[in-house]
Design an enzyme around this catalytic site. Structure first.
Site, PDB file in Angstrom:
ATOM      1  N   ASP A 298       9.276 -10.216  -9.315  1.00 56.37           N
ATOM      2  CA  ASP A 298       8.836  -8.848  -9.568  1.00 56.37           C
ATOM      3  C   ASP A 298       9.475  -7.921  -8.537  1.00 56.37           C
ATOM      4  OD1 ASP A 298       7.330  -9.286  -7.179  1.00 56.37           O
ATOM      5  OD2 ASP A 298       5.661 -10.050  -8.380  1.00 56.37           O
TER       6      ASP A 298
ATOM      7  N   ASP B 107       8.887  -4.769  -5.837  1.00 56.46           N
ATOM      8  CA  ASP B 107       7.916  -3.996  -5.065  1.00 56.46           C
ATOM      9  C   ASP B 107       8.636  -2.796  -4.474  1.00 56.46           C
ATOM     10  OD1 ASP B 107       5.781  -6.099  -5.226  1.00 56.46           O
ATOM     11  OD2 ASP B 107       7.295  -7.235  -4.147  1.00 56.46           O
TER      12      ASP B 107
ATOM     13  N   ASP C 175       4.976  -9.397   6.529  1.00 58.33           N
ATOM     14  CA  ASP C 175       4.696 -10.724   7.069  1.00 58.33           C
ATOM     15  C   ASP C 175       5.910 -11.409   7.713  1.00 58.33           C
ATOM     16  OD1 ASP C 175       5.769 -10.979   4.511  1.00 58.33           O
ATOM     17  OD2 ASP C 175       4.139 -12.207   3.696  1.00 58.33           O
TER      18      ASP C 175
END
Ligand code: ATP
Ligand code: MG
Length: 410
Positions: free
Chosen positions: A64, A66, A155
């Site tokens: 996907d 982002d 992250d």
């Protein structure tokens, strides 16, 4: 078209110009591009970020796309009719284009770790819109900042690369490009602090290792076993979502092996891991272990063929060894075989949902798969006809086709 002011923080990036990276616009979802152009036309800055950039740099097809932007969630909501703000702990805007959802997030700023609240602090006492628990866990993360700050709130270094439609440049604020080349998962900042802020990052580290075939940089992996217990503070609903991502990313065999090697696995699958025994001296011929391994392999194969996999099937397979142990326990002389089976099923399922909140629609289907399994096992004509007519037949059938030869008690 508004005049877009320059973006604060951008000067801190190392740039990869168009001739220094392989990403072409043709590989990017047309809807994601539409969002980027619309943001620019409205005077905002929008970047592709996360898995989309990482996977394209690695020559893979992203799952996907982002987007990170300096537009606030409310501004995004106004700009895009097809949008919805989701999440409270971490606001995300979902932009829907038919079946595709583009996730847009506003640049995050660092936290004031002193802004601590206990889990039952009334909302009105939360200052700004960020909050930590006393243990360092981020309870709310809606303080907005500059792009360089946003990068450091992400992250892993490989997930903090930004792609812009302005000259098609890739921006790196840490060591993302270097780590992509070295195939390393490296957490940004102090590993212990970052895992304490959000323990799910430990599961994400394992997931990306398996998915990308990367290794964990030493300091990133070192605290994981020690801090795994922090996953106890994560809701079982979020852990269910993470479990599905772990097992349906097309690398279930590898991911599950990591979940067996590292402590965090126990916070998702303790009963299964106990039933399977340690991976180091695994008895691969044990029927329960064979079944789980084949089901995981089958899952990866199905996904590679573009077929779907239902969580009901995954849980039916992963909990089969646990169910077998339950069934082999002494049967109460006052109940019949059928009741004994029903009791074992409900104990096994209710034990699992304490870890991962498997929604009822899946646990009922798991139960049906097991029941059909028994029917097929009996192999008498009437019950097989009944099974074939059953809507769950496909899932139940897929369950034994790869594993039929290996049934049996552990
Ligand atoms: P994929 O979509 O392929 O599973 P991804 O890296 O895009 O991988 P997402 O869950 O879609 O993962 O998140 C998008 C991006 O948001 C990540 O790449 C990362 O930069 C950031 N992110 C997601 N979850 C966290 C988290 N728990 N802590 C910090 N940053 C996160
Ligand atoms: Mg993503």
């Amino acid at each position: 078209m508004k005049q877009t002011p320059s973006l604060d923080g951008i000067e801190k990036a190392t740039l990869l110009t168009r001739d220094q990276h392989p990403i072409s616009r043709k590989q990017i979802s047309p809807n994601a591009l539409k969002v980027l152009y619309k943001l620019r036309d409205a005077g905002y800055h929008g970047y592709l970020v996360g898995g989309g950039v990482r996977d394209l740099l690695l020559g893979k097809t992203p799952k996907d796309f982002d987007i990170a932007t300096n537009a606030s969630p409310e501004e995004l909501k106004q700009l895009f009719r097809n949008s919805r703000i989701i999440g409270r702990r971490f606001k995300i805007v979902h932009l829907r284009f038919g079946r595709e959802i583009i996730e847009a997030t506003t640049f995050r700023a660092p936290h004031d770790a002193n802004n601590q609240i206990s889990d039952n602090t009334p909302r009105k006492r939360i200052q700004g819109d960020s909050a930590h628990s006393a243990a360092g866990m981020i309870l709310r993360d809606n303080v907005y900042g500059n792009i360089d700050e946003d990068a450091l709130r992400r992250d892993f270094t490989i997930n903090a690369l930004y792609y812009t439609i302005d000259n098609f440049v890739v921006l790196d604020f840490c060591t993302g490009i270097e780590d992509i080349n070295a195939k390393l998962i490296r957490i940004i900042g102090n590993p212990e602090d970052r895992y304490k802020e959000d323990p799910v990052r430990m599961l994400r580290a394992l997931r990306f290792c398996a998915k990308l075939d990367f290794t964990m940089e030493e300091n990133t992996s070192k605290p994981i076993n020690k801090l795994a217990h922090l996953l106890e503070s994560i809701s079982s609903a979020r852990l269910f979502d993470e479990t599905i991502k772990l097992l349906t990313g097309g690398h279930a065999v590898k991911t599950f092996a990591l979940l067996r090697q590292y402590e965090p696995g126990k916070y998702l699958f303790a009963p299964t891991l106990e039933a399977l025994g340690s991976i180091e001296n695994e008895d691969k011929d044990k029927p329960a272990n064979k079944l789980v391994n084949l089901a995981l392999r089958n899952t990866d194969i199905r996904l590679a063929e573009g077929k779907s996999v239902t969580p009901a099937f995954l849980f039916a397979a992963l909990l089969w060894p646990v169910l077998q142990i339950r069934l082999s326990a002494n049967q109460d002389p006052d109940i019949n075989q059928h009741q004994h089976f029903q009791n074992a099923v409900s104990i096994v399922l209710s034990e699992q949902i304490q870890y991962t909140a498997v929604p009822k629609r899946f646990t009922s289907a798991t139960k049906e798969i097991w029941e059909l399994q028994l029917r097929l096992e009996r192999r008498n004509r009437r019950s097989i006809e009944g099974a074939i007519a059953h809507p769950r037949f496909r899932a139940a059938y897929d369950f034994p086709t790869t594993t039929r030869r290996f049934w049996g008690k552990p």
